[in-house]
Design a protein around this motif. Sequence first.
Motif, PDB file in Angstrom:
ATOM      1  N   MET A 153       0.848  -1.181   0.000  1.00  0.00           N
ATOM      2  CA  MET A 153       0.000   0.000   0.000  1.00  0.00           C
ATOM      3  C   MET A 153       0.891   1.240   0.000  1.00  0.00           C
ATOM      4  N   CYS A 154       0.631   2.153  -0.928  1.00  0.00           N
ATOM      5  CA  CYS A 154       1.413   3.391  -1.033  1.00  0.00           C
ATOM      6  C   CYS A 154       1.302   4.185   0.283  1.00  0.00           C
ATOM      7  N   THR A 155       2.442   4.593   0.826  1.00  0.00           N
ATOM      8  CA  THR A 155       2.416   5.311   2.109  1.00  0.00           C
ATOM      9  C   THR A 155       1.828   6.717   1.957  1.00  0.00           C
ATOM     10  N   ARG A 156       1.767   7.211   0.720  1.00  0.00           N
ATOM     11  CA  ARG A 156       1.266   8.566   0.510  1.00  0.00           C
ATOM     12  C   ARG A 156      -0.239   8.592   0.223  1.00  0.00           C
ATOM     13  N   CYS A 157      -0.716   7.688  -0.667  1.00  0.00           N
ATOM     14  CA  CYS A 157      -2.119   7.781  -1.097  1.00  0.00           C
ATOM     15  C   CYS A 157      -2.940   6.523  -0.777  1.00  0.00           C
ATOM     16  N   ARG A 158      -2.318   5.498  -0.172  1.00  0.00           N
ATOM     17  CA  ARG A 158      -2.999   4.263   0.228  1.00  0.00           C
ATOM     18  C   ARG A 158      -3.494   3.426  -0.952  1.00  0.00           C
ATOM     19  N   TYR A 170       5.759   0.210  -7.246  1.00  0.00           N
ATOM     20  CA  TYR A 170       5.506   1.495  -7.920  1.00  0.00           C
ATOM     21  C   TYR A 170       4.050   1.928  -7.726  1.00  0.00           C
ATOM     22  N   CYS A 171       3.852   3.188  -7.363  1.00  0.00           N
ATOM     23  CA  CYS A 171       2.496   3.731  -7.256  1.00  0.00           C
ATOM     24  C   CYS A 171       2.152   4.519  -8.521  1.00  0.00           C
ATOM     25  N   PRO A 172       1.149   4.042  -9.280  1.00  0.00           N
ATOM     26  CA  PRO A 172       0.783   4.733 -10.519  1.00  0.00           C
ATOM     27  C   PRO A 172       0.108   6.080 -10.269  1.00  0.00           C
ATOM     28  N   VAL A 173      -0.489   6.255  -9.096  1.00  0.00           N
ATOM     29  CA  VAL A 173      -1.156   7.525  -8.781  1.00  0.00           C
ATOM     30  C   VAL A 173      -0.121   8.609  -8.478  1.00  0.00           C
ATOM     31  N   CYS A 174       0.847   8.281  -7.623  1.00  0.00           N
ATOM     32  CA  CYS A 174       1.868   9.250  -7.209  1.00  0.00           C
ATOM     33  C   CYS A 174       3.061   9.272  -8.177  1.00  0.00           C
ATOM     34  N   ASP A 175       3.144   8.286  -9.086  1.00  0.00           N
ATOM     35  CA  ASP A 175       4.282   8.136  -9.989  1.00  0.00           C
ATOM     36  C   ASP A 175       5.615   8.116  -9.220  1.00  0.00           C
TER      37      ASP A 175
HETATM   38 ZN   LIG Z   1       0.516   6.708  -4.111  1.00  0.00          ZN
END
Ligand SMILES: [Zn+2]
Length: 188
Positions: A153-158, A170-175
């Motif tokens: 789980m992305c630590t920034r946007c979950r 890799y988080c596709p939302v936060c790139d």
């Molecule tokens: Zn993210």
Amino acid sequence: MKIESGDFVMPGDFLSVSEKFLPGQGAYEDYGSVKSGVPGNVLVDEEEKEISVISKSGGPNLLKVGDIVYGEIKDVRGQRALVSIYAKKGTNRELALPYMAAIHISQVTPSYIDKLTDAFRIGDLIEAKVVKIMGDNLDLNTEDIGLGVVKAMCTRCRTFMDPCNESEVYCPVCDRKEKRKVSKNYDY
Ligand SMILES: [Zn+2]
């Protein structure tokens, strides 16, 4: 109250002080006490000075050393990640106990890692091997290639992230990328 052969006990129940008896099958030592690791009937062996607990076959779904389990990372603190176990791999049966587990930093990868947050973050789903059992508390290991984070789980946007290689997701939302101990069984 003295425990005798035939008594029915539950996991965590006190059986004896460890100076008097050794833990046999279904029992474990816990800070000077011998306690039951399974629900079952006590078997006291006075000659061998060993106390065991015999669980009934087909009984509750208890974990054993070597089992592969799924869990969720609840906390990452210093040298230890805390994991809530929710299933044993290869069975749909509900577990008999609300198992909690810990992974020590030395049990994460075959090589040295600097900090535990390079391997796990809160909310990650992991696959791990049970290496030690103390009642409803487990120690886990994720060194094998098929073990580790199966959903990060992305630590920034979950958002759930995509795997890049054995140590990055890799988080596709936060790139952006984050470090993990990625399992080859990562759930795309
Ligand atoms: Zn993210």
